[in-house]
Write a protein that holds these residues in place. Structure first.
Motif: not given
Length: 228
Positions: A68-69, A71-72, A74, A81, A210-211
């Motif tokens: 999950y982390y 995938s977020r 940059d 992705k 946010e990540r």
């Protein structure tokens, strides 16, 4: 020879002539000095010249992350992705793994009028004299020397993985609480401390929260850091 074949050849011809005596630290930064030796691409058969590229690879403290982390984050392509999404589907969004990051700091490039064996002998003597346990000597391809460096980094990471995992496990840092590894929550606490000290910018902490999808949970505490 196409590009893929050239890369494969560079990897196959990469040799570590001197390995670091230590693997990557689990709870700190590892600073590796390297000497990457190549034969000049222009050199004739009987010309004893060696290119010596010196630099440092800075390996940051390994971190526990989840699909999950990742995938977020940059900076990854659409293909990457999709791979992260596949990991989420197959391993679960909260499956812990170790995330390594590196920085290469090239320092100098010299062309020595000696063959590789002579240069290697001299470098080994210099490293022994200063007793540097984190020095490495690598032999690679002149035009794709950075590929040889990446191969070295990959192999060193692979050799470090087992010990790093054992260290994290022994401290209970691989555990997951509400989708977030214990290690990640400790890192967030450390970032709050560093924000208070002024050693990081607010956006760095906000981005990390946010990540992990935690900004709302920490929002009041985050905003209170700016109240007098």
């Amino acid at each position: 020879m196409n590009e893929e074949e050239r890369l494969a050849q560079a990897v196959s011809r990469t040799q570590v002539l001197r390995h670091p005596k230590q693997t990557l630290a689990t709870f700190g930064v590892t600073n590796i000095s390297y000497y990457l030796l190549t034969r000049p691409v222009y050199a004739q058969e009987n010309e004893p010249e060696t290119v010596v590229r010196m630099g440092r690879v800075i390996a940051n403290r390994p971190r526990i992350v989840t699909p999950y982390y990742l995938s977020r984050l940059d900076g990854f392509s659409a293909d990457a992705k999709r791979y992260f999404q596949k990991l989420i589907e197959t391993q679960g969004a909260d499956a812990p793994g170790i995330y390594y990051t590196y920085r290469n700091e090239p320092q100098s490039t010299d062309i020595i009028s000696n063959g590789l064996e002579d240069v290697l002998s001299k470098l080994n003597a210099e490293i022994d004299a200063r007793n540097d346990p984190l020095a490495a000597i690598i032999q690679g391809e002149d035009t794709l020397w950075d590929v040889s460096l990446m191969k070295f980094i990959f192999d060193l990471t692979s050799a470090s993985l087992g010990g790093n995992l054992a260290d994290f496990h022994s401290r209970g840092l691989l555990g997951i609480k509400e989708g977030v590894p214990v290690d990640a929550r400790l890192n967030i606490e450390d970032m709050f401390r560093r924000l208070k000290e002024g050693s990081i910018k607010p956006h760095e902490l906000q981005q990390e929260l946010e990540r992990w999808g935690l900004f709302e949970a920490y929002q009041d505490r985050f905003l209170s850091a700016f109240r007098r």
